[in-house]
Design an enzyme around this catalytic site. Structure first.
Site, mmCIF file in Angstrom:
data_model
loop_
_atom_site.group_PDB
_atom_site.id
_atom_site.type_symbol
_atom_site.label_atom_id
_atom_site.label_comp_id
_atom_site.label_asym_id
_atom_site.label_seq_id
_atom_site.Cartn_x
_atom_site.Cartn_y
_atom_site.Cartn_z
ATOM 1 N N LYS A 97 10.210 10.116 19.129
ATOM 2 C CA LYS A 97 11.041 9.142 20.374
ATOM 3 C C LYS A 97 11.189 9.110 21.458
ATOM 4 C CE LYS A 97 14.252 8.098 16.239
ATOM 5 N NZ LYS A 97 14.780 8.423 15.360
ATOM 6 N N GLU A 124 15.221 12.326 6.030
ATOM 7 C CA GLU A 124 13.769 12.660 5.719
ATOM 8 C C GLU A 124 13.552 13.412 3.751
ATOM 9 O OE1 GLU A 124 11.283 10.280 6.678
ATOM 10 O OE2 GLU A 124 12.486 10.179 8.622
ATOM 11 N N VAL A 184 12.145 3.927 17.583
ATOM 12 C CA VAL A 184 13.253 4.501 18.208
ATOM 13 C C VAL A 184 14.263 3.911 18.256
ATOM 14 C CG1 VAL A 184 13.961 5.319 20.182
ATOM 15 C CG2 VAL A 184 11.543 5.233 20.095
ATOM 16 N N GLY A 243 20.220 10.435 1.171
ATOM 17 C CA GLY A 243 19.354 9.603 1.699
ATOM 18 C C GLY A 243 19.515 9.335 3.601
ATOM 19 N N VAL A 252 1.136 -1.477 0.560
ATOM 20 C CA VAL A 252 -0.404 0.418 -0.112
ATOM 21 C C VAL A 252 0.710 1.391 0.237
ATOM 22 C CG1 VAL A 252 -2.396 1.136 1.224
ATOM 23 C CG2 VAL A 252 -1.642 -0.910 1.246
ATOM 24 N N LEU A 275 18.385 -0.987 16.980
ATOM 25 C CA LEU A 275 18.572 -1.230 18.769
ATOM 26 C C LEU A 275 17.264 -1.279 19.422
ATOM 27 C CD1 LEU A 275 20.410 1.852 18.479
ATOM 28 C CD2 LEU A 275 21.290 -0.562 18.102
ATOM 29 N N ASP A 305 10.856 14.402 15.420
ATOM 30 C CA ASP A 305 11.163 13.352 14.994
ATOM 31 C C ASP A 305 12.079 12.958 16.587
ATOM 32 O OD1 ASP A 305 12.140 10.747 13.708
ATOM 33 O OD2 ASP A 305 13.771 10.917 14.372
ATOM 34 N N LYS A 329 5.813 6.732 13.999
ATOM 35 C CA LYS A 329 6.503 6.850 15.079
ATOM 36 C C LYS A 329 4.845 7.506 15.489
ATOM 37 C CE LYS A 329 11.393 7.726 14.590
ATOM 38 N NZ LYS A 329 10.996 7.685 13.215
ATOM 39 N N GLY A 336 19.641 4.425 9.412
ATOM 40 C CA GLY A 336 19.648 3.735 7.591
ATOM 41 C C GLY A 336 18.205 2.551 7.588
#
Length: 803
Positions: free
Chosen positions: A669, A654, A596, A651, A490, A600, A665, A566, A784
């Site tokens: 988080k 955003e 977040v 890249g 989608v 990790l 952002d 998020k 990444g």
């Protein structure tokens, strides 16, 4: 303002001995408040002993006397073991008077007199538990339900709500701030006679009283934790169902499963209260919550059986309009609350066969005879029944095939599908049902599960996940013994849907030619209605606010959700908890570790610490891989704006780098981590320093990039000041237990833990009760496409282990 109250019902097995009574008091201390209601059954086998006493009265007075003396001793021992002081003597005296009265009874007794005798067990339980609660400093009073419940005798006595409602209101008003311990199982008719409410009558009276008292929830405490996928005494690996739809529970009860009775659920369906089933022996061992959930069902959930089934066979003359008389018979039985468990219609032979339990068959036969139906009516014994219950079972090809396959060698009389599509029922000539239940359970629930996946977002992260899924699919299926099919991809305006599966490696090349436009949430509804899959998982790897606002719809369709998005996790507390509750209520999962720290395990770690008993004191760190990279590179040799442009071209940001630079952002988080650590926090409470100058905030992307030198000028001054003090600039998030939360640029010593990272690294420092002097540090790549896609795959792996 109306009083919020709950009702707790304890069955005979929960009151079997003194230790059980003490356990019930402990449960009520933990789980009830002073306005709650408690409904009790007779202790242990008291009602069976009273039945034996009545049976003895009509046959052998000596046996009746022995039964009565044995029961008197049992009740006295309960009082002796539990009650102290003057109250003990009062209870013993009252009990002795009642047993003297019972001992003077002589046969024959009327049905009303027999009912009054059988009601003694509940009276004794109510009185004893109320005294024990009061002795344990929980104010309580005993209450006979006959004071307010009104019903007339019959095969299935129905409580008269209109007559009972004003009476219970008076009782509740008289005993405010007291736990009221009420007798189950019985009511009173207009003449003042005792009316017993039949099989599972105490459970029925509990939900009736709950509805009349406008209770928020009724909890039925018994010797089992709730509804299992099969009787755990027959199937050792049967699993507890944490949530059951009301219609599925009603169907299970209609088929005479011992854990539920259909009349118990009627008041639940007609009120706003929830119903929970729990084990009084192990209160924390889990529960089944029955709610009005409308999520689409995808197959069987429970295998049920009955060893004693009777058939009522109606044979009509060939001249009748068979369809009409069949409808008349079934409608008449339904009105009388005497619906069969299942039935077989044989139009060519003008025959209708109705299956009943032994308890109801007599009443149904009498009703049909009284109705003067023009048919030859026979009652036949010697049958058993096996059923598969669950919304969508009749349309799940795998479950239908498995059910029929396991019964192919059984002595089948007939198999029927319920009109509601909630059950498959097989009536068999008398046979041992235990091996059939085990084999059907194994065939339906231990066979390979089929999981459908829908990917929302096919950009950087989405395309990386598609590559990873292509590589890992076989290993994932092998590890969990399931099949995983990508059935939908989608984007913001179109979607590609194929219930047979989409080859992940071909999505990028063929999406445009296969995709069709979608409006609003039509793709969610289509996905929710998909057949042939046991579970559906939506992966949201977008940053879309619009999609985040549809999470409740995803839950309503009974699907699981894995998010890298998020927005919902950092939305208002109200919406965040709405989403959490929506998934929890239908026993579905919302996982969002990728929100977040990319790959990790920070969310998981914080949550696990809190749930293990630790107390999070503070959180700090560098939460943005993009801003980590920018400030690691920023030493003044290259203007900050040029570094932003370079990161954008690679890249690392955003699509619009302002989404990284404005701190939103990092703020999201921080809010998500705060909530995982147990703190209630609103996004607006976080003090955020944006790196985007006000005059650049509303420009289009090209103009912003052209004028970004303004950003360089602002930061250059701060860098010079930091360098004079032998410090470096870093973009840091901080959270304190008192709720103080900040996000912004800080000048740190070069030796500071947050100052020395590899480019793109995130670092999270957790200070807690256990990690106070030496914070727990999690560090690694925080940005990444590959690591974020890996975090999504990790959540999919975790979810698979929970299915």
């Amino acid at each position: 303002m109306s009083i919020v109250r709950q009702l707790h019902k304890f069955g005979g097995s929960s009151l079997a001995d003194p230790e059980c009574y003490r356990r019930v008091v402990g449960i009520l201390k933990e789980y009830s408040s002073d306005n709650d209601l408690i409904v009790v059954s007779a202790a242990g086998k008291t009602t069976n002993r009273l039945i034996a006493f009545l049976d003895g009265l009509s046959k052998d007075g000596r046996i009746a006397h022995e039964e009565l003396q044995s029961l008197r001793q049992f009740q006295l021992e309960l009082i002796e073991a539990l009650i102290e002081g003057d109250e003990k003597q009062t209870l013993i005296a009252t009990l002795s008077d009642e047993f003297s009265t019972l001992g003077e009874l002589t046969a024959p007794l009327t049905e009303a007199e027999k009912a009054a005798v059988l009601g003694h067990g509940e009276v004794w339980s109510s009185r004893l538990l109320a005294a024990l609660l009061s002795q344990s400093e929980l104010a309580a009073v005993a209450q006979d339900a006959r004071a307010f419940l009104r019903a007339e005798a019959g095969t299935q006595p129905e409580v008269d709500f209109g007559a009972s409602y004003p009476l219970i209101k008076e009782v509740l008003a008289q005993h405010s701030h007291h736990r009221i311990v009420i007798t189950g199982f019985m009511a009173q008719d207009a003449q003042g006679h005792t009316v017993l409410l039949g099989r599972n009558g105490s459970d029925y009276s509990a939900t009736v009283i709950g509805a009349l008292a406008e209770a928020e929830r009724v909890t039925i405490w018994s010797d089992v934790a709730g509804v299992y996928s099969a009787d755990p005494r027959l199937v050792s690996d049967a699993c507890l169902l944490p949530l059951l739809r009301l219609d599925e529970a009603s169907e299970l009860a209609r088929l005479a499963a011992p854990v539920l009775h259909s009349r118990t659920l009627q008041p639940v369906a007609q009120s706003a209260m929830d119903l929970s089933l729990r084990c009084s022996y192990q209160p924390e061992s889990g529960s089944t919550r029955i709610e009005r959930v409308l999520a689409s069902g995808r197959g069987a959930k429970i295998i049920s059986s009955l060893d004693e089934v009777l058939l009522i066979e109606l044979s009509f003359a060939s001249g009748h309009d068979f369809q009409r008389v069949e409808n008349d018979v079934l409608s008449s039985l339904k009105r009388a609350q005497l619906e069969p468990l299942t039935y077989e219609s044989q139009p060519d032979q003008y025959c209708l066969r109705l299956a009943y339990t032994a308890e109801i068959a007599g009443g149904a036969l009498e009703h049909l005879q009284d109705a003067a139906i023009e048919a030859e009516i026979k009652l036949k014994e010697g049958y058993s029944m096996v059923a598969a219950v669950g919304a969508g079972v009749t349309t799940n090809a795998n479950h239908c095939y498995g059910f029929y396959q396991q019964l192919k060698n059984a002595p089948i009389e007939f198999i029927s599908e319920s009109l509601s599509r909630l059950s498959l029922v097989a009536v068999l000539r008398k046979t041992d049902t235990k091996p059939l239940v085990k084999s059907i359970h194994s065939q339906l629930f231990q066979a390979q599960k089929h999981v459908a996946i829908a990917l929302c977002g096919k950009g950087n992260i989405g395309s990386s996940w598609l590559e990873l899924f292509t590589e890992q699919k076989n290993e994932l299926e092998k590890r969990h013994g399931m099949s995983f099919d990508l059935v939908a991809v989608v984007d913001s305006q179109t979607y590609w849907f194929d219930s047979n599966g989409i080859e992940a490696a071909k999505v990028t090349a063929h999406f445009d030619e296969e995709a069709i436009p979608h409006t609003d949430s039509d793709w969610i509804k289509r996905l929710g209605a998909i057949q042939g899959y046991d579970d559906v998982v939506v992966l949201d790897v977008t940053a879309s606010k619009t999609l985040a606002e549809r999470y409740l719809e995803i839950a309503e369709q009974g699907m699981h959700l894995i998010s890298a998005n998020k927005v919902a996790g950092s939305a208002s507390s109200e919406y965040y908890h709405q989403v959490q509750d929506a998934f929890a209520k239908i026993n579905r999962h919302w996982l969002y570790n990728a929100t977040v720290g990319a790959g990790l395990p920070i969310n998981h770690t914080v949550r696990d610490l809190r749930e293990s008993g630790d107390d999070i004191i503070a959180l700090s760190g560098i939460f943005s891989g993009t801003l980590s990279w920018l400030f690691q590179q920023y030493d003044g040799s290259v203007p900050f704006a040029e570094l932003v442009d370079l990161a954008w071209q690679q890249g690392l940001t955003e699509p619009d780098p302002r989404s990284d630079l404005d701190g939103s952002d990092v703020m999201r988080k921080l809010v998500i981590l705060a909530r995982e650590s147990g703190l209630a926090i609103e996004p607006e409470a976080v003090k955020v320093e944006s790196l985007v100058p006000q005059e650049l905030a509303d420009l289009n992307l090209d103009d912003f990039l052209d004028k970004s030198h303004i950003l360089s000028e602002r930061l250059a001054e701060r860098l010079e000041k930091a360098q004079r003090e032998d410090r470096v600039l870093r973009y840091v998030a901080r959270l304190e237990k008192n709720g103080s939360a900040t996000v912004g640029v800080e000048a740190l010593n070069k030796e500071h833990a947050l100052a020395n990272l590899l480019p793109c690294d995130n670092i999270f420092a957790i200070e807690s009760k256990w990690y106070k002097d030496n914070p727990l540090v999690i560090r690694g790549p925080g940005a990444g496409r590959e690591v974020t896609a890996g975090a999504i795959q990790s959540d999919l792996n975790l979810l698979s282990s929970q299915l």
